[in-house]
Write a protein that holds these residues in place. Structure first.
Motif, mmCIF file in Angstrom:
data_model
loop_
_atom_site.group_PDB
_atom_site.id
_atom_site.type_symbol
_atom_site.label_atom_id
_atom_site.label_comp_id
_atom_site.label_asym_id
_atom_site.label_seq_id
_atom_site.Cartn_x
_atom_site.Cartn_y
_atom_site.Cartn_z
ATOM 1 N N ILE A 1 1.717 7.415 -6.187
ATOM 2 C CA ILE A 1 0.684 8.433 -6.415
ATOM 3 C C ILE A 1 1.225 9.826 -6.093
ATOM 4 N N VAL A 2 1.963 9.918 -4.977
ATOM 5 C CA VAL A 2 2.503 11.230 -4.597
ATOM 6 C C VAL A 2 3.517 11.720 -5.641
ATOM 7 N N ASP B 1 -7.451 1.807 -1.505
ATOM 8 C CA ASP B 1 -8.358 2.321 -2.548
ATOM 9 C C ASP B 1 -8.072 3.774 -2.896
ATOM 10 N N THR B 2 -7.072 4.355 -2.232
ATOM 11 C CA THR B 2 -6.695 5.745 -2.515
ATOM 12 C C THR B 2 -6.307 5.890 -3.986
ATOM 13 N N THR B 3 -6.777 6.959 -4.617
ATOM 14 C CA THR B 3 -6.507 7.103 -6.053
ATOM 15 C C THR B 3 -5.917 8.460 -6.416
ATOM 16 N N THR C 1 0.847 -1.200 0.000
ATOM 17 C CA THR C 1 0.000 0.000 0.000
ATOM 18 C C THR C 1 0.875 1.240 0.000
ATOM 19 N N LYS C 2 1.907 1.223 0.875
ATOM 20 C CA LYS C 2 2.794 2.384 0.956
ATOM 21 C C LYS C 2 3.488 2.641 -0.378
ATOM 22 N N ALA C 3 3.898 1.563 -1.030
ATOM 23 C CA ALA C 3 4.569 1.723 -2.325
ATOM 24 C C ALA C 3 3.609 2.343 -3.335
ATOM 25 N N ALA C 4 2.364 1.892 -3.307
ATOM 26 C CA ALA C 4 1.373 2.427 -4.247
ATOM 27 C C ALA C 4 1.102 3.900 -3.944
#
Ligand code: ADP
Ligand code: MG
Length: 549
Positions: A181-182, A217-219, A174-177
């Motif tokens: 995004i950032v 689910d953060t996009t 999740t952190k990698a994803a």
């Protein structure tokens, strides 16, 4: 002779009930308060740092690991505690991350200063020594930092992961994803300043959140997410290849301030009056359709009748949009914000691949997405509970800050305390070249920096002193300066190999802000408080667990 001076003696008239602390008493108290504040955030440092749960007067709960947030929610009252809170805020503003670090460091500088004061070293000598040390530390930081190109996504990814690492936002995947995004968001809004240097306005990355789903689910939204519904049920809920008009005006008939009286004597007149109003509103909508807009966003209201006409023309409209969102919409879609409908023409319109209202956790939100090379984007955070999305938001803003700093400066250093041990080592050697008592202050500065690896190792359950001794020895060996605390293996380790990278700016800003805070606090030798309790009370007001040690 000024009236408050009698024979060179200063006379102060204190209000009744006021308390006063002078000289060493003031310094001792203030140092104790500073250390207490630092102690309150210490346990939150690093990936193994603990969270704090803060409950407000109203019973609102915040669960966080963020230094600035902890201090802000604690509502500290003592003026020195406020100074400590302020440096955390400055750190946040300037570097976007490193708020716990700066406070811990300031506390440790104060502790060192306290020891020197007891030995009879004058405060101004300590201040001078700290200043010299901060300058030297910054010089060494620049020399030892490494360069990174804004296109080097593997290093940016590591920096993002380290920044996010300290907050509990989910699994490594999740952190990698989220890191990706950032980075994508920062790269998207990146600009060049007049001198051609990379520049990032962090405000152009909108962080929107809604409890529900999971953090995974953060996009990333290539445009702006507006927390508003579409004005009228008859309007389309979704428009592809939207031509967007941004209006800073009301689609209403202005009710003038003046008290006008309209005398209506017959039903016909009433009818005519209403028709007149309707015609004006219809006119407004016609101007919008003539400009070929298919979606409009306005900062002000839209009259029911105007909504009806807009719906009939198949135009999607969102009203009462925040000014800050209007600016973001303009940056994202390329539309110009128009203040008069007479000015509106096709060339003022912006573009979005899709404008769509969607129901998220029971609430309608409007997505303006698939914009062409948008200069404002959105990160839409999801998570199981309000506390989770709040902490994820804090984490994301830290990461945005860290990634932006490193892109702007193009320089990074090693984390895990490696940089601090290196700086301490070099400052100690440097101190020996400085004559006078300032040397003692420079040595204390070096000791203070080592609090970071100490606290990091403590948080992992390691012996802080043993770890520090190992690190110092390692740093003196060949190629040893890469060693720091390997928190996940409970040992010392090569931070380069582990990819524990941090922006140079976080470290540099923390060093400057912490020594500045220590300086401000040390300069005070007279504390007058008009409140009965005040500084003489010694204990920082309203601080849980803020005991000085
Ligand atoms: P701050 O509010 O100061 O940013 P954090 O809780 O984010 O505090 O902790 C930052 C500290 O944790 C830095 O000193 C950083 O080098 C260290 N750190 C972060 N990730 C790691 C890691 N994987 N291994 C060792 N140290 C780490
Ligand atoms: Mg951090």
């Amino acid at each position: 002779m000024p009236e408050n001076q009698l024979g060179g003696q200063q006379v102060l008239y204190l209000p009744e009930g006021a308390t006063r602390l002078l000289g060493r008493d003031a310094q001792r108290t203030n140092i104790a308060v500073g250390i207490a504040v630092a102690n309150a955030v210490k346990s939150a440092l690093g990936p193994k740092g603990m969270d704090k749960m803060l409950v407000s007067d109203l019973g609102d709960i915040t669960i966080t690991n963020d230094g600035a947030t902890i201090l802000e929610e604690m509502n500290v009252e003592h003026p020195v505690a406020k100074i400590m809170v302020d440096i955390a805020k400055t750190q946040d503003k300037e570097a976007g991350d490193g708020t716990t670090t700066v406070v811990i460091l300031a506390g440790e500088l104060l502790r060192g200063a306290g020891e020197l004061l007891e030995q009879g070293v004058h405060p101004s000598t300590i201040i001078k020594g700290y200043k010299i040390a901060a300058e030297k530390a910054s010089e060494v930081l620049h020399e030892t930092s490494k360069k990174v190109e804004s296109s080097d996504s593997s290093i940016l990814q590591k920096i993002a992961m380290v920044s996010m690492g300290s907050k509990n936002v989910g699994s490594d995947d999740t952190k990698a994803a989220l890191s990706k995004i950032v980075i994508k968001s920062v790269e998207q809004v990146m600009d060049k300043d007049a001198r051609g240097n990379a520049y990032i306005d962090r405000d152009l990355i909108k962080v929107e959140k809604k409890a529900g789903g999971t953090v995974g689910d953060t996009t990333f939204i290539s445009g702006v997410l507006i927390d508003k519904e579409i004005a009228h049920p008859g309007m389309p809920k979704s428009i592809k290849s939207a031509k967007i008009a941004l209006l800073d005006l009301a689609l209403e008939i202005e009710k003038t301030e003046v008290d006008a009286k309209i005398e209506i004597t017959s039903p016909d007149q009433m009818q005519a009056f209403l028709q007149q109003e309707e015609r004006m509103l219809k006119d407004m909508v016609e101007k919008i359709s003539r400009a070929k807009a298919t979606a409009i966003f306005t900062q002000k209201g839209i009259d029911d009748v105007a909504q009806h006409f807009l719906a009939k023309s198949g135009i999607l409209a969102v009203r009462r949009v925040k000014k800050s969102d209007m600016e973001k919409l303009s940056k994202a879609t390329g539309a110009r914000i128009v203040t008069s409908l007479d000015d509106l023409s096709e060339k003022d319109l912006g573009y979005a691949g899709l404008v769509e209202e969607r129901k998220i956790s029971g609430e309608q939100m409007t997505f303006v997405e698939d914009c062409k090379n948008p200069k404002s984007v959105t990160i839409f955070i999801r998570g199981g509970t309000q506390q989770v999305v709040d902490e994820a938001e804090r984490s994301m803003t830290d990461v945005i800050g860290a990634v932006s700093s490193v892109i702007e400066d193009g320089k990074f250093v090693l984390g895990g305390g490696a940089t601090e041990v290196d700086l301490a080592d070099k400052l100690r050697s440097y101190a020996n070249t400085i004559g006078g008592r300032e040397q003692l202050a420079i040595q204390k500065f070096a000791d203070a920096l080592e609090i970071i690896p100490k606290v990091l190792s403590e948080s992992a359950g390691m012996d802080a002193i043993d770890t520090l001794v190992q690190l110092r020895n390692r740093h003196r060996s060949k190629d040893g300066t890469v060693y720091g605390v390997d928190i996940f293996r409970n040992a010392i380790g090569d931070m380069n190999k582990l990819g524990v990278y941090e922006p140079l700016r976080i470290k540099e800003q923390a060093i400057y802000s912490a020594s500045e805070a220590a300086e401000i606090i040390l300069r005070i030798d007279d504390m007058i408080s008009s409140k009965g309790k005040g500084p003489a009370g010694g204990a920082p007001g309203g601080m849980p667990g803020g005991e000085a040690d």
